[in-house]
Design a protein around this motif. Structure first.
Motif, PDB file in Angstrom:
ATOM      1  N   GLN A  90       0.792  -1.177   0.042  1.00  0.00           N
ATOM      2  CA  GLN A  90       0.028   0.054  -0.182  1.00  0.00           C
ATOM      3  C   GLN A  90       0.874   1.345  -0.034  1.00  0.00           C
ATOM      4  OE1 GLN A  90      -2.780  -0.535  -0.921  1.00  0.00           O
ATOM      5  NE2 GLN A  90      -2.838  -3.056  -0.176  1.00  0.00           N
ATOM      6  N   PRO A  91       1.760   1.462   0.840  1.00  0.00           N
ATOM      7  CA  PRO A  91       2.589   2.723   0.929  1.00  0.00           C
ATOM      8  C   PRO A  91       3.505   2.681  -0.334  1.00  0.00           C
ATOM      9  CG  PRO A  91       3.335   1.292   2.596  1.00  0.00           C
ATOM     10  CD  PRO A  91       2.156   0.627   2.090  1.00  0.00           C
ATOM     11  N   GLY A  92       3.809   1.443  -1.164  1.00  0.00           N
ATOM     12  CA  GLY A  92       4.622   1.533  -2.248  1.00  0.00           C
ATOM     13  C   GLY A  92       3.547   2.096  -3.453  1.00  0.00           C
ATOM     14  N   LEU A  93       2.170   1.688  -3.249  1.00  0.00           N
ATOM     15  CA  LEU A  93       1.515   2.456  -4.350  1.00  0.00           C
ATOM     16  C   LEU A  93       1.290   3.752  -4.142  1.00  0.00           C
ATOM     17  CD1 LEU A  93      -0.835   1.274  -6.536  1.00  0.00           C
ATOM     18  CD2 LEU A  93      -2.440   1.316  -4.370  1.00  0.00           C
ATOM     19  N   ILE A  94       1.274   4.118  -3.053  1.00  0.00           N
ATOM     20  CA  ILE A  94       0.908   5.524  -2.566  1.00  0.00           C
ATOM     21  C   ILE A  94       2.394   6.498  -3.189  1.00  0.00           C
ATOM     22  CG2 ILE A  94       0.806   7.528  -1.022  1.00  0.00           C
ATOM     23  CD1 ILE A  94      -0.555   5.738   0.643  1.00  0.00           C
ATOM     24  N   LEU A  95       3.501   5.799  -3.040  1.00  0.00           N
ATOM     25  CA  LEU A  95       4.550   6.482  -3.360  1.00  0.00           C
ATOM     26  C   LEU A  95       4.862   6.447  -4.752  1.00  0.00           C
ATOM     27  CD1 LEU A  95       6.910   7.403  -1.364  1.00  0.00           C
ATOM     28  CD2 LEU A  95       8.145   5.570  -1.826  1.00  0.00           C
ATOM     29  N   GLY A  96       4.455   5.130  -5.341  1.00  0.00           N
ATOM     30  CA  GLY A  96       4.536   5.216  -6.969  1.00  0.00           C
ATOM     31  C   GLY A  96       3.570   6.251  -7.490  1.00  0.00           C
ATOM     32  N   GLY A  97       2.327   6.291  -7.226  1.00  0.00           N
ATOM     33  CA  GLY A  97       1.442   7.287  -7.719  1.00  0.00           C
ATOM     34  C   GLY A  97       1.874   8.732  -7.409  1.00  0.00           C
ATOM     35  N   PHE A  98       2.379   8.933  -6.360  1.00  0.00           N
ATOM     36  CA  PHE A  98       2.998  10.441  -5.943  1.00  0.00           C
ATOM     37  C   PHE A  98       4.115  10.720  -6.864  1.00  0.00           C
ATOM     38  CE2 PHE A  98       5.931  13.415  -3.875  1.00  0.00           C
ATOM     39  CZ  PHE A  98       5.080  14.413  -3.236  1.00  0.00           C
ATOM     40  N   LEU A  99       4.828   9.911  -7.241  1.00  0.00           N
ATOM     41  CA  LEU A  99       6.341  10.294  -7.998  1.00  0.00           C
ATOM     42  C   LEU A  99       5.710  10.411  -9.383  1.00  0.00           C
ATOM     43  CD1 LEU A  99       9.039   8.110  -6.399  1.00  0.00           C
ATOM     44  CD2 LEU A  99       8.727  10.639  -6.355  1.00  0.00           C
ATOM     45  N   LEU A 100       4.862   9.480  -9.810  1.00  0.00           N
ATOM     46  CA  LEU A 100       4.185   9.673 -11.211  1.00  0.00           C
ATOM     47  C   LEU A 100       3.721  10.983 -11.365  1.00  0.00           C
ATOM     48  CD1 LEU A 100       4.002   8.162 -13.972  1.00  0.00           C
ATOM     49  CD2 LEU A 100       1.786   7.166 -13.080  1.00  0.00           C
ATOM     50  N   GLY A 101       2.727  11.457 -10.481  1.00  0.00           N
ATOM     51  CA  GLY A 101       1.960  12.418 -10.323  1.00  0.00           C
ATOM     52  C   GLY A 101       2.873  13.677 -10.358  1.00  0.00           C
ATOM     53  N   ALA A 102       3.872  13.646  -9.579  1.00  0.00           N
ATOM     54  CA  ALA A 102       5.022  14.759  -9.461  1.00  0.00           C
ATOM     55  C   ALA A 102       5.739  14.792 -10.835  1.00  0.00           C
ATOM     56  CB  ALA A 102       6.151  14.622  -8.412  1.00  0.00           C
ATOM     57  N   ALA A 103       6.079  13.679 -11.717  1.00  0.00           N
ATOM     58  CA  ALA A 103       6.787  13.814 -12.913  1.00  0.00           C
ATOM     59  C   ALA A 103       5.755  14.481 -13.938  1.00  0.00           C
ATOM     60  CB  ALA A 103       7.160  12.593 -13.306  1.00  0.00           C
ATOM     61  N   LEU A 104       4.224  14.284 -13.881  1.00  0.00           N
ATOM     62  CA  LEU A 104       3.454  14.614 -14.758  1.00  0.00           C
ATOM     63  C   LEU A 104       2.998  16.168 -14.668  1.00  0.00           C
ATOM     64  CD1 LEU A 104       1.459  11.471 -15.428  1.00  0.00           C
ATOM     65  CD2 LEU A 104       3.232  12.239 -16.892  1.00  0.00           C
ATOM     66  N   LEU A 105       3.435  16.814 -13.494  1.00  0.00           N
ATOM     67  CA  LEU A 105       2.833  17.907 -13.149  1.00  0.00           C
ATOM     68  C   LEU A 105       3.203  18.954 -13.878  1.00  0.00           C
ATOM     69  CD1 LEU A 105       1.379  18.392 -10.227  1.00  0.00           C
ATOM     70  CD2 LEU A 105       3.356  19.417  -9.453  1.00  0.00           C
ATOM     71  N   GLN A 106       4.289  19.146 -14.681  1.00  0.00           N
ATOM     72  CA  GLN A 106       4.631  20.265 -15.467  1.00  0.00           C
ATOM     73  C   GLN A 106       4.056  19.880 -16.859  1.00  0.00           C
ATOM     74  OE1 GLN A 106       6.213  22.822 -14.397  1.00  0.00           O
ATOM     75  NE2 GLN A 106       7.816  22.385 -12.938  1.00  0.00           N
ATOM     76  N   PRO A 107       4.164  18.709 -17.412  1.00  0.00           N
ATOM     77  CA  PRO A 107       3.665  18.447 -18.610  1.00  0.00           C
ATOM     78  C   PRO A 107       2.161  18.650 -18.645  1.00  0.00           C
ATOM     79  CG  PRO A 107       5.021  16.390 -18.034  1.00  0.00           C
ATOM     80  CD  PRO A 107       5.150  17.574 -17.093  1.00  0.00           C
ATOM     81  N   LEU A 108       1.489  17.887 -17.901  1.00  0.00           N
ATOM     82  CA  LEU A 108      -0.013  17.579 -17.925  1.00  0.00           C
ATOM     83  C   LEU A 108      -0.704  18.444 -17.093  1.00  0.00           C
ATOM     84  CD1 LEU A 108      -0.768  13.842 -18.114  1.00  0.00           C
ATOM     85  CD2 LEU A 108      -0.348  15.511 -19.876  1.00  0.00           C
ATOM     86  N   GLY A 109      -0.071  19.360 -16.205  1.00  0.00           N
ATOM     87  CA  GLY A 109      -0.529  20.328 -15.289  1.00  0.00           C
ATOM     88  C   GLY A 109      -1.008  19.503 -13.936  1.00  0.00           C
ATOM     89  N   PHE A 110      -1.180  20.727 -12.884  1.00  0.00           N
ATOM     90  CA  PHE A 110      -1.272  20.435 -11.570  1.00  0.00           C
ATOM     91  C   PHE A 110      -2.626  19.497 -11.342  1.00  0.00           C
ATOM     92  CE2 PHE A 110      -3.441  21.436  -7.607  1.00  0.00           C
ATOM     93  CZ  PHE A 110      -2.416  21.293  -6.538  1.00  0.00           C
TER      94      PHE A 110
END
Lengths: 496, 178
Positions: B103-123
């Motif tokens: 579960q924490p791994g899932l959160i961490l993965g989602g967080f890092l993916l979201g962070a990486a997409l923050l600039q190109p796809l938006g907040f």
């Protein structure tokens, strides 16, 4: 009286319609976030920092005052209705208050907590009004060597004296000190521990550390061992209110709790845990109904809750006069000051008098607003406890992201946030307290600067730390705080 | 970590703090603290001496790194003598639950993916992704509902912080729409 004139000027600042609005927004947001399970006052202040980012300093601090007290009020609601204290100083409130609530006395428990917090907060703020300028006058004369010694005292008491394991507390502190070292050394301009990354030249933002260790760490930890059965939230019908008998039994504990809480908050030996526990023990001794304690005695909520809030006001004394935070929340407030280029300390009263007095005045105002918000609106806050956990923790994470990202608009900071989240997870898993690390991050650079200033005055002779009687006295206290508790523990263990 | 084949751990005996035996995770943490101290010391020695300074930029890091080394050594001794950490008891945790690191791994993965997409796809899209992964890890399985709430929360947050508070957050592909 000088303090009275200054305070009146402070009220003039705080009572403008716009600043009143910021105070109201502050107490509302503080209560709102503080009520959420899993969020203590420290994290409440840290999460709400970006909200104040574009405000002028005076308005920002007026809002902080509201958030600070609001977070404390919100915490007692969670403790009573959900039996889940957001921080260790709310444990007693949860213990007695939740029992009261289970007996159908939730309204009375919430009311005695709210009114007791109001009484304690107001008396505490009065004491702050008169104590702080007096201490600031004396504090101007404290030499850098003694200031360094005072910071050592805060370090040791926060990390070693009160925690379950002094060793783990000290490791947490040193971890914080390590993070504080990263970045450019201000005196020599040398880059330290930046690993060649230009993003690290300015050091790591404390908000990233705080939110990572507290919010992200908590989210990861809870996810790893989630409670499957939902904790039962007690229903609250109607307002928070007390009967005549409740009043009769509450008012003395409020006052006694205040008397215990304020001094413990004010000395640089930190923490609201001790006065709340002392207050609880005292009320149990004095009560004519000792058999009710542990089963929902109203005195057991009134006293500790007052002690908790009085110590919150007391904590502002060393923070404003010496620049010395003695709790995690105070450390975050200190860092917020630093973000505005302000260094709390004796000179702050001279250089930024309007700000300090506006802040103190808004503490009075915030207290009144909180009372008005909490008694009739208690059922509204109680409903927040019903937010399903998946949506609640997801929301906390999104807010964390906004807070950290908006500092520098940098994705690098979000990666740091994730790293600190993993460390925060590890600290919970391996029983390291988080507060010493936060204090270390924020006070470490201050400690280093006082240390070097002291040594520069003596041309590098370390004997400077043994020349001022005040410094020697404080350093001896530090030594005693390090040595005495383990010795007592060892003796107690031998006797068993 | 926790497969379904792993048998449940029997309930802890009455005196949990005095369990005998060496705890390997605790030992790794203790050695990690020692390693951190050693790395700090190595880094400290690479800081140039300050010129014209009575106390250079090296002194304080030296104190911190030696302190970390000492504390790490003490913790190692403590663990070797059978000491082990009790995981914290939090509001929403079950102390007897079998820890599940997926579960924490899932959160961490989602967080890092979201962070990486923050600039190109938006907040909005980035944080909605983070929201979704946390909600899913916390056991919410009604995916359309969760996705809807995630987008709504992200959108409201974006509007409040950019319009109301004047912060700049990346609009990404929604640029022009928002």
């Amino acid at each position: 009286m000088e303090a009275v004139t200054s305070l009146l000027a402070g009220f003039e600042t705080a009572l403008t319609p716009l600043n009143l609005l910021w105070a109201l927004i502050g107490v509302t947001l503080g209560t709102l976030v503080g009520v959420l399970p899993g969020i203590g006052p420290a994290l409440t202040v840290a999460l709400l920092l970006p909200v104040t980012a574009k405000l002028p300093p005076v308005s920002a601090f007026i809002m902080f005052a509201g958030i600070y007290y609001g977070g404390m009020f919100g915490g007692s609601t969670t403790s009573i209705l959900l039996n889940t204290p957001g921080e260790s100083s709310s444990i007693i409130t949860a213990l007695e208050g939740n029992r009261m609530a289970r007996k159908g006395r939730a309204a009375a428990a919430l009311a005695t907590a709210a009114i007791g917090s109001f009484v304690a907060g107001t008396i505490g703020t009065v004491l702050l009004t008169f104590a702080a300028p007096a201490i600031a006058n004396v504090a101007v004369m404290i030499p850098p060597s003694a200031k360094f010694a005072l910071i050592m005292l805060a370090f040791v008491t926060i990390s070693a004296t009160f925690g379950a394991s002094p060793l783990r507390g000290l490791i947490s502190l040193f971890f914080g000190l390590t993070i504080g070292l990263i970045g450019t050394d201000l005196q020599s301009g040398q880059a330290r521990f930046t690993l060649g990354r230009p993003e690290l030249l300015d050091g790591i933002e404390f908000v990233t550390v705080v939110i990572g260790l507290f919010a992200v760490g908590e989210t990861l930890f809870v996810a790893s061992r989630l409670r499957k059965d939902r904790a039962s939230v007690i229903k609250l019908d109607g307002n928070a209110s007390m009967t005549r008998d409740d009043w009769r039994r509450s008012w003395k504990p409020w006052l006694r709790g205040t008397a215990l809480g304020f001094p413990f908050g004010a000395i640089p030996a930190g923490g609201a845990e001790i006065p709340t526990f002392l207050s609880y023990t005292l009320e149990r001794r004095l009560s004519r109904h000792p058999e009710e304690f542990g089963r929902g005695a109203i005195e057991g909520v009134a006293g500790p809750e007052a002690a908790n809030n009085a110590s919150a006001a007391g904590v502002l004394v060393p923070l404003l006069t010496l620049g010395l935070p003695t709790s995690a929340t105070a450390a975050i407030l200190l860092a917020a000051f630093q973000q505005y280029g302000l260094q709390p300390g004796p000179l702050l009263f001279v250089t930024n008098g309007d700000l300090v007095w506006g802040l103190i005045a808004s503490l009075y105002i915030g207290n009144v607003m909180l009372l008005a918000l909490n008694l009739p609106l208690a059922p509204v806050w109680a409903r927040l406890l019903l937010i399903p956990r998946p949506f609640l923790y997801a929301g906390i994470l999104v807010f964390s992201t906004v807070g950290v990202y908006s500092l520098n608009n940098s994705v690098f900071d979000l990666v740091l946030l994730a790293i600190f989240g993993v460390i925060g997870y590890g600290m919970r898993r391996f029983d390291f307290p988080v507060t010493p690390a936060i204090i270390g991050v924020i006070l470490g650079p201050v400690a280093e600067s006082q240390f070097r200033t002291a040594l520069q005055q003596s041309n590098g002779n370390p004997a400077i730390f043994l020349q001022s009687p005040l410094t020697v006295f404080i350093l001896l206290t530090v030594l005693a705080a390090l040595i005495v508790p383990p010795v007592l523990k060892a003796r107690a263990a031998r006797r068993v | 970590m926790s497969d379904s084949t792993v048998p449940p751990i029997p309930p802890a005996p009455a005196a949990p703090s005095a369990r005998p035996g060496l705890s390997v995770p605790d030992l790794l943490v203790a050695l990690g603290v020692v390693l951190l101290g050693a790395l700090l010391l190595a880094g400290t020695l690479r800081i140039p001496f300050g010129i014209n300074a009575v106390v250079g930029p090296r002194v304080f890091p030296l104190i911190v790194s030696v302190g970390t080394l000492l504390l790490g050594a003490l913790l190692t001794v403590n663990v070797l003598r059978g000491g082990r950490a009790e995981p914290a008891a939090e509001e929403d945790t079950d102390p007897d639950a079998q820890p599940d690191l997926r579960q924490p791994g899932l959160i961490l993965g989602g967080f890092l993916l979201g962070a990486a997409l923050l600039q190109p796809l938006g907040f909005v899209i980035g944080t909605a992704l983070m929201y979704f992964s946390v909600g899913f890890a916390f056991g919410e399985r009604r995916a359309p509902l969760l996705a809807g709430v995630a987008l709504a929360v992200a959108l409201v947050t974006y509007v409040v912080f950019t319009r109301g508070l004047g912060l700049t957050l990346p609009p990404g592909i929604l640029k022009g729409v928002l």
